[in-house]
Design a protein around this motif. Structure first.
Motif, short mmCIF file in Angstrom:
data_model
loop_
_atom_site.label_atom_id
_atom_site.label_comp_id
_atom_site.label_asym_id
_atom_site.label_seq_id
_atom_site.Cartn_x
_atom_site.Cartn_y
_atom_site.Cartn_z
N GLU A 80 28.78 3.27 -6.86
CA GLU A 80 30.13 3.06 -7.39
C GLU A 80 30.42 3.95 -8.62
N TRP A 83 33.24 6.65 -8.87
CA TRP A 83 34.65 6.45 -9.21
C TRP A 83 34.99 6.80 -10.65
N ARG A 88 40.94 6.37 -6.36
CA ARG A 88 41.02 5.79 -5.01
C ARG A 88 42.46 5.51 -4.59
N ASN A 110 42.01 11.01 -5.27
CA ASN A 110 41.14 10.38 -4.26
C ASN A 110 40.18 11.43 -3.68
N LYS A 228 29.72 -3.33 3.87
CA LYS A 228 30.74 -3.30 2.82
C LYS A 228 31.18 -1.86 2.54
N ARG A 229 30.20 -0.95 2.49
CA ARG A 229 30.56 0.45 2.22
C ARG A 229 31.35 1.05 3.39
N ARG A 231 33.34 -0.51 5.34
CA ARG A 231 34.69 -1.06 5.23
C ARG A 231 35.49 -0.31 4.16
N ARG A 232 34.82 -0.02 3.06
CA ARG A 232 35.52 0.66 1.96
C ARG A 232 35.88 2.10 2.30
N ALA A 235 38.84 1.93 4.37
CA ALA A 235 40.04 1.63 3.56
C ALA A 235 40.58 2.91 2.93
N LEU A 236 39.67 3.74 2.44
CA LEU A 236 40.11 5.01 1.82
C LEU A 236 40.73 5.94 2.86
#
Ligand SMILES: NC(=O)CC[C@H](N)C(=O)O
Length: 309
Positions: A80, A83, A88, A110, A228-229, A231-232, A235-236
Protein backbone atom coordinates in the motif's frame (compact mmCIF):
# COMPACT_ATOMS: atom_id res chain seq x y z
CA UNK A 1 -25.62 -21.66 -19.21
CA UNK A 2 -24.75 -19.28 -22.05
CA UNK A 3 -23.31 -20.91 -25.16
CA UNK A 4 -20.19 -18.77 -25.28
CA UNK A 5 -19.01 -20.06 -28.63
CA UNK A 6 -22.33 -19.03 -30.18
CA UNK A 7 -22.22 -15.62 -28.49
CA UNK A 8 -18.69 -14.94 -29.77
CA UNK A 9 -19.58 -16.11 -33.27
CA UNK A 10 -22.65 -13.87 -33.36
CA UNK A 11 -20.64 -10.83 -32.22
CA UNK A 12 -17.97 -11.52 -34.83
CA UNK A 13 -20.52 -11.93 -37.58
CA UNK A 14 -22.44 -8.78 -36.69
CA UNK A 15 -19.31 -6.68 -36.41
CA UNK A 16 -17.68 -8.03 -39.58
CA UNK A 17 -18.95 -5.19 -41.80
CA UNK A 18 -17.57 -2.62 -39.34
CA UNK A 19 -14.05 -4.04 -38.97
CA UNK A 20 -11.59 -1.25 -39.81
CA UNK A 21 -13.59 1.49 -38.05
CA UNK A 22 -11.70 4.04 -35.97
CA UNK A 23 -8.24 5.44 -36.41
CA UNK A 24 -5.03 3.50 -35.80
CA UNK A 25 -2.67 5.27 -33.35
CA UNK A 26 -0.13 7.13 -35.45
CA UNK A 27 1.90 9.06 -32.89
CA UNK A 28 4.05 5.93 -32.47
CA UNK A 29 5.34 5.31 -36.02
CA UNK A 30 5.50 1.51 -35.67
CA UNK A 31 1.86 1.36 -34.57
CA UNK A 32 0.80 3.46 -37.56
CA UNK A 33 1.85 0.55 -39.79
CA UNK A 34 -0.68 -1.88 -38.29
CA UNK A 35 -3.51 -2.99 -40.60
CA UNK A 36 -6.78 -1.66 -39.15
CA UNK A 37 -8.78 -4.51 -40.66
CA UNK A 38 -8.27 -6.93 -37.82
CA UNK A 39 -10.49 -8.06 -35.01
CA UNK A 40 -9.93 -10.73 -32.38
CA UNK A 41 -11.80 -11.71 -29.24
CA UNK A 42 -10.88 -14.27 -26.61
CA UNK A 43 -12.76 -15.30 -23.49
CA UNK A 44 -11.12 -17.58 -20.93
CA UNK A 45 -13.46 -18.84 -18.22
CA UNK A 46 -12.31 -19.51 -14.67
CA UNK A 47 -12.48 -23.23 -15.39
CA UNK A 48 -9.76 -22.65 -17.97
CA UNK A 49 -11.71 -23.01 -21.21
CA UNK A 50 -10.71 -20.60 -23.99
CA UNK A 51 -13.18 -19.36 -26.61
CA UNK A 52 -11.71 -17.44 -29.55
CA UNK A 53 -12.96 -15.71 -32.68
CA UNK A 54 -11.30 -13.74 -35.47
CA UNK A 55 -7.66 -12.75 -35.09
CA UNK A 56 -7.45 -13.94 -31.47
CA UNK A 57 -4.12 -15.65 -32.25
CA UNK A 58 -2.38 -12.64 -33.81
CA UNK A 59 0.09 -10.85 -31.50
CA UNK A 60 -0.44 -7.11 -31.08
CA UNK A 61 1.16 -4.35 -29.05
CA UNK A 62 -0.59 -4.36 -25.69
CA UNK A 63 0.65 -0.84 -24.83
CA UNK A 64 -1.15 0.53 -21.75
CA UNK A 65 -2.66 -2.82 -20.82
CA UNK A 66 0.85 -3.61 -19.55
CA UNK A 67 0.16 -1.07 -16.79
CA UNK A 68 -2.02 -3.67 -15.06
CA UNK A 69 0.86 -6.14 -14.87
CA UNK A 70 3.38 -3.51 -13.72
CA UNK A 71 0.93 -2.32 -11.07
CA UNK A 72 0.58 -5.90 -9.82
CA UNK A 73 4.38 -6.19 -9.54
CA UNK A 74 4.71 -2.81 -7.81
CA UNK A 75 2.03 -3.65 -5.24
CA UNK A 76 3.84 -6.93 -4.61
CA UNK A 77 7.04 -5.01 -3.89
CA UNK A 78 5.89 -2.07 -1.78
CA UNK A 79 2.26 -2.87 -0.95
CA UNK A 80 0.00 0.00 0.00
CA UNK A 81 3.06 2.28 0.25
CA UNK A 82 2.65 2.65 -3.51
CA UNK A 83 -0.13 5.16 -2.91
CA UNK A 84 2.36 7.73 -1.66
CA UNK A 85 3.63 7.93 -5.24
CA UNK A 86 0.39 7.79 -7.22
CA UNK A 87 -3.32 8.40 -6.57
CA UNK A 88 -6.42 6.29 -7.13
CA UNK A 89 -8.83 8.74 -8.69
CA UNK A 90 -10.07 8.93 -12.28
CA UNK A 91 -8.26 11.68 -14.12
CA UNK A 92 -10.96 13.03 -16.42
CA UNK A 93 -8.08 13.90 -18.76
CA UNK A 94 -6.27 12.35 -21.71
CA UNK A 95 -3.88 9.48 -21.00
CA UNK A 96 -0.84 11.67 -21.70
CA UNK A 97 -2.10 14.91 -20.16
CA UNK A 98 0.37 17.01 -18.20
CA UNK A 99 -1.94 19.68 -16.70
CA UNK A 100 -2.99 17.90 -13.50
CA UNK A 101 0.57 17.03 -12.59
CA UNK A 102 1.45 20.59 -11.71
CA UNK A 103 -1.68 21.15 -9.63
CA UNK A 104 -1.04 17.94 -7.76
CA UNK A 105 2.67 18.45 -7.24
CA UNK A 106 3.95 15.65 -9.39
CA UNK A 107 1.70 12.92 -7.91
CA UNK A 108 -0.25 11.46 -10.84
CA UNK A 109 -3.95 10.82 -10.44
CA UNK A 110 -3.87 7.06 -10.95
CA UNK A 111 -1.55 4.23 -12.07
CA UNK A 112 -3.16 3.86 -15.49
CA UNK A 113 -2.56 7.29 -17.02
CA UNK A 114 0.94 7.58 -18.47
CA UNK A 115 2.39 9.68 -15.66
CA UNK A 116 1.07 7.26 -13.04
CA UNK A 117 2.37 4.24 -14.91
CA UNK A 118 5.80 5.84 -15.26
CA UNK A 119 5.90 6.33 -11.46
CA UNK A 120 4.83 2.68 -10.96
CA UNK A 121 7.61 1.53 -13.30
CA UNK A 122 10.10 3.57 -11.27
CA UNK A 123 8.94 1.70 -8.14
CA UNK A 124 9.42 -1.70 -9.79
CA UNK A 125 12.94 -0.68 -10.86
CA UNK A 126 14.19 -0.25 -7.26
CA UNK A 127 17.34 -2.31 -6.82
CA UNK A 128 17.40 -3.40 -10.47
CA UNK A 129 19.19 -2.39 -13.61
CA UNK A 130 16.63 -1.35 -16.27
CA UNK A 131 17.28 -4.54 -18.22
CA UNK A 132 16.49 -6.65 -15.13
CA UNK A 133 13.21 -4.84 -14.53
CA UNK A 134 12.16 -5.53 -18.14
CA UNK A 135 13.17 -9.18 -17.66
CA UNK A 136 11.17 -9.42 -14.46
CA UNK A 137 8.03 -8.14 -16.17
CA UNK A 138 8.46 -10.43 -19.17
CA UNK A 139 8.97 -13.46 -16.93
CA UNK A 140 5.92 -12.50 -14.89
CA UNK A 141 3.67 -12.16 -17.93
CA UNK A 142 4.96 -15.43 -19.43
CA UNK A 143 4.31 -17.16 -16.13
CA UNK A 144 0.79 -15.72 -15.89
CA UNK A 145 -0.05 -16.68 -19.47
CA UNK A 146 1.75 -20.01 -19.03
CA UNK A 147 3.33 -19.26 -22.38
CA UNK A 148 7.04 -18.73 -23.02
CA UNK A 149 6.40 -17.36 -26.50
CA UNK A 150 5.28 -13.93 -25.24
CA UNK A 151 7.84 -11.35 -26.43
CA UNK A 152 8.61 -7.66 -26.45
CA UNK A 153 8.65 -6.01 -29.87
CA UNK A 154 11.91 -4.07 -29.90
CA UNK A 155 10.92 -2.10 -32.99
CA UNK A 156 7.88 -0.71 -31.18
CA UNK A 157 9.96 0.12 -28.09
CA UNK A 158 12.60 1.86 -30.24
CA UNK A 159 9.96 3.72 -32.23
CA UNK A 160 8.46 5.11 -29.05
CA UNK A 161 11.86 5.94 -27.57
CA UNK A 162 12.55 8.11 -30.62
CA UNK A 163 9.21 9.92 -30.58
CA UNK A 164 7.91 9.81 -27.00
CA UNK A 165 8.44 13.51 -26.29
CA UNK A 166 5.35 13.80 -24.14
CA UNK A 167 6.35 10.90 -21.95
CA UNK A 168 9.79 12.50 -21.53
CA UNK A 169 8.03 15.72 -20.51
CA UNK A 170 5.84 13.90 -17.96
CA UNK A 171 8.79 12.00 -16.53
CA UNK A 172 11.02 15.08 -16.28
CA UNK A 173 8.22 16.94 -14.59
CA UNK A 174 7.78 14.19 -12.00
CA UNK A 175 11.52 13.98 -11.47
CA UNK A 176 11.51 17.70 -10.69
CA UNK A 177 8.99 16.95 -7.94
CA UNK A 178 11.21 14.05 -6.76
CA UNK A 179 8.58 11.50 -7.66
CA UNK A 180 11.06 9.49 -9.76
CA UNK A 181 14.07 7.85 -8.13
CA UNK A 182 15.81 6.78 -11.32
CA UNK A 183 17.13 8.75 -14.31
CA UNK A 184 14.36 9.66 -16.74
CA UNK A 185 15.89 7.80 -19.69
CA UNK A 186 16.23 4.61 -17.62
CA UNK A 187 12.62 4.73 -16.41
CA UNK A 188 11.29 5.44 -19.87
CA UNK A 189 13.51 2.73 -21.35
CA UNK A 190 11.67 0.23 -19.14
CA UNK A 191 8.27 1.88 -19.69
CA UNK A 192 8.57 1.81 -23.49
CA UNK A 193 9.57 -1.87 -23.39
CA UNK A 194 6.65 -2.81 -21.14
CA UNK A 195 4.26 -1.03 -23.53
CA UNK A 196 5.85 -2.97 -26.42
CA UNK A 197 4.83 -6.35 -24.99
CA UNK A 198 3.37 -8.27 -27.89
CA UNK A 199 0.57 -10.71 -27.07
CA UNK A 200 -2.40 -12.42 -28.66
CA UNK A 201 -5.91 -11.99 -27.28
CA UNK A 202 -5.79 -15.52 -25.92
CA UNK A 203 -2.43 -14.97 -24.18
CA UNK A 204 -3.69 -11.73 -22.69
CA UNK A 205 -6.94 -13.24 -21.43
CA UNK A 206 -4.98 -16.10 -19.86
CA UNK A 207 -2.43 -13.76 -18.28
CA UNK A 208 -5.19 -11.74 -16.63
CA UNK A 209 -7.28 -14.70 -15.50
CA UNK A 210 -6.08 -14.32 -11.90
CA UNK A 211 -8.05 -11.06 -11.70
CA UNK A 212 -11.25 -12.94 -12.50
CA UNK A 213 -10.42 -15.72 -10.07
CA UNK A 214 -9.81 -14.06 -6.69
CA UNK A 215 -6.12 -13.57 -7.35
CA UNK A 216 -5.18 -17.17 -8.18
CA UNK A 217 -4.54 -18.94 -11.42
CA UNK A 218 -7.38 -21.47 -11.46
CA UNK A 219 -5.44 -23.74 -13.83
CA UNK A 220 -2.40 -24.20 -11.62
CA UNK A 221 -3.88 -23.21 -8.27
CA UNK A 222 -0.95 -20.80 -7.80
CA UNK A 223 -1.75 -17.62 -5.93
CA UNK A 224 -0.66 -14.46 -7.73
CA UNK A 225 -2.18 -11.84 -5.40
CA UNK A 226 -4.61 -11.98 -2.49
CA UNK A 227 -8.36 -11.88 -3.25
CA UNK A 228 -8.46 -8.40 -1.71
CA UNK A 229 -5.72 -7.12 -4.01
CA UNK A 230 -7.38 -8.63 -7.08
CA UNK A 231 -10.60 -6.87 -6.13
CA UNK A 232 -8.78 -3.58 -5.70
CA UNK A 233 -6.95 -3.83 -9.03
CA UNK A 234 -10.34 -4.50 -10.66
CA UNK A 235 -11.78 -1.44 -8.91
CA UNK A 236 -8.99 0.71 -10.34
CA UNK A 237 -9.55 -0.69 -13.82
CA UNK A 238 -13.26 0.06 -13.59
CA UNK A 239 -12.75 3.66 -12.49
CA UNK A 240 -9.55 4.56 -14.36
CA UNK A 241 -8.86 1.92 -17.03
CA UNK A 242 -10.14 3.89 -20.00
CA UNK A 243 -8.80 7.36 -19.17
CA UNK A 244 -11.34 10.01 -19.96
CA UNK A 245 -13.61 7.29 -21.38
CA UNK A 246 -13.84 5.28 -18.14
CA UNK A 247 -17.33 6.48 -17.24
CA UNK A 248 -18.60 5.71 -20.70
CA UNK A 249 -17.03 2.23 -20.67
CA UNK A 250 -18.63 1.49 -17.28
CA UNK A 251 -21.96 2.77 -18.58
CA UNK A 252 -21.93 0.68 -21.74
CA UNK A 253 -19.96 -2.41 -20.74
CA UNK A 254 -20.02 -2.53 -16.94
CA UNK A 255 -16.82 -4.51 -16.48
CA UNK A 256 -13.41 -3.56 -15.10
CA UNK A 257 -11.20 -3.08 -18.14
CA UNK A 258 -7.93 -1.64 -19.38
CA UNK A 259 -7.32 -0.33 -22.86
CA UNK A 260 -4.17 0.32 -24.86
CA UNK A 261 -3.46 2.42 -27.94
CA UNK A 262 -2.53 -0.75 -29.83
CA UNK A 263 -6.29 -1.33 -29.96
CA UNK A 264 -6.50 -3.97 -27.25
CA UNK A 265 -8.88 -4.03 -24.30
CA UNK A 266 -8.53 -6.45 -21.41
CA UNK A 267 -11.65 -6.91 -19.26
CA UNK A 268 -12.66 -8.96 -16.25
CA UNK A 269 -15.97 -10.56 -15.36
CA UNK A 270 -15.18 -11.30 -11.70
CA UNK A 271 -15.69 -14.93 -10.75
CA UNK A 272 -16.56 -15.81 -14.35
CA UNK A 273 -14.03 -15.03 -17.06
CA UNK A 274 -11.24 -12.90 -18.36
CA UNK A 275 -11.62 -11.30 -21.79
CA UNK A 276 -9.31 -9.74 -24.37
CA UNK A 277 -10.42 -8.00 -27.53
CA UNK A 278 -8.32 -6.37 -30.22
CA UNK A 279 -9.24 -4.07 -33.05
CA UNK A 280 -6.61 -1.42 -33.89
CA UNK A 281 -8.93 1.47 -34.88
CA UNK A 282 -9.32 3.86 -31.93
CA UNK A 283 -12.05 6.27 -30.89
CA UNK A 284 -11.50 9.92 -29.94
CA UNK A 285 -10.18 9.16 -26.45
CA UNK A 286 -7.71 6.54 -27.70
CA UNK A 287 -9.62 3.36 -26.87
CA UNK A 288 -10.42 0.61 -29.37
CA UNK A 289 -13.65 1.63 -31.05
CA UNK A 290 -14.88 -1.79 -32.10
CA UNK A 291 -13.31 -3.46 -29.07
CA UNK A 292 -15.62 -1.49 -26.79
CA UNK A 293 -18.63 -2.28 -28.98
CA UNK A 294 -17.77 -5.99 -28.90
CA UNK A 295 -17.47 -5.93 -25.12
CA UNK A 296 -20.79 -4.12 -24.81
CA UNK A 297 -22.40 -6.86 -26.91
CA UNK A 298 -20.68 -9.59 -24.89
CA UNK A 299 -21.75 -8.10 -21.54
CA UNK A 300 -25.32 -7.65 -22.76
CA UNK A 301 -25.60 -11.19 -24.16
CA UNK A 302 -24.05 -12.91 -21.15
CA UNK A 303 -25.40 -10.69 -18.36
CA UNK A 304 -21.86 -10.35 -16.99
CA UNK A 305 -21.94 -6.66 -16.08
CA UNK A 306 -20.82 -6.12 -12.50
CA UNK A 307 -23.86 -3.86 -12.11
CA UNK A 308 -26.39 -6.62 -12.66
CA UNK A 309 -27.68 -8.47 -15.70
N1 LIG B 1 -2.80 4.62 -24.01
C1 LIG B 1 -1.71 3.96 -24.26
O1 LIG B 1 -1.73 2.78 -24.58
C2 LIG B 1 -0.45 4.76 -24.19
C3 LIG B 1 0.79 3.92 -24.19
C4 LIG B 1 1.89 4.51 -25.02
N2 LIG B 1 3.04 3.66 -24.95
C5 LIG B 1 2.23 5.91 -24.56
O2 LIG B 1 2.94 6.04 -23.61
O3 LIG B 1 1.82 6.88 -25.13
Amino acid sequence: MTDLKAVLDSIHKELAPRIGEGKVADYIPELAKVDANQFGLSVVTVDGKAYNVGHADVPFSIQSISKVFMLTLALGKVGEGLWKRVGREPSGSAFNSIVQLEHEQGIPRNPFINAGAIAVTDVVMAGHAPREAIGELLRFVRYLADDESVTIDDRVARSETQTGYRNFALANFMRSYRNLDHPVDHVLGVYFHQCALSMTCEQLAKAGLFLAARGSNPMTGHSVVSPKRARRINALMLTCGHYDGSGDFAYHVGLPGKSGVGGGIFAVAPGIASIAVWSPGLNKVGNSQLGAVALEMLAARTGWSVFGD
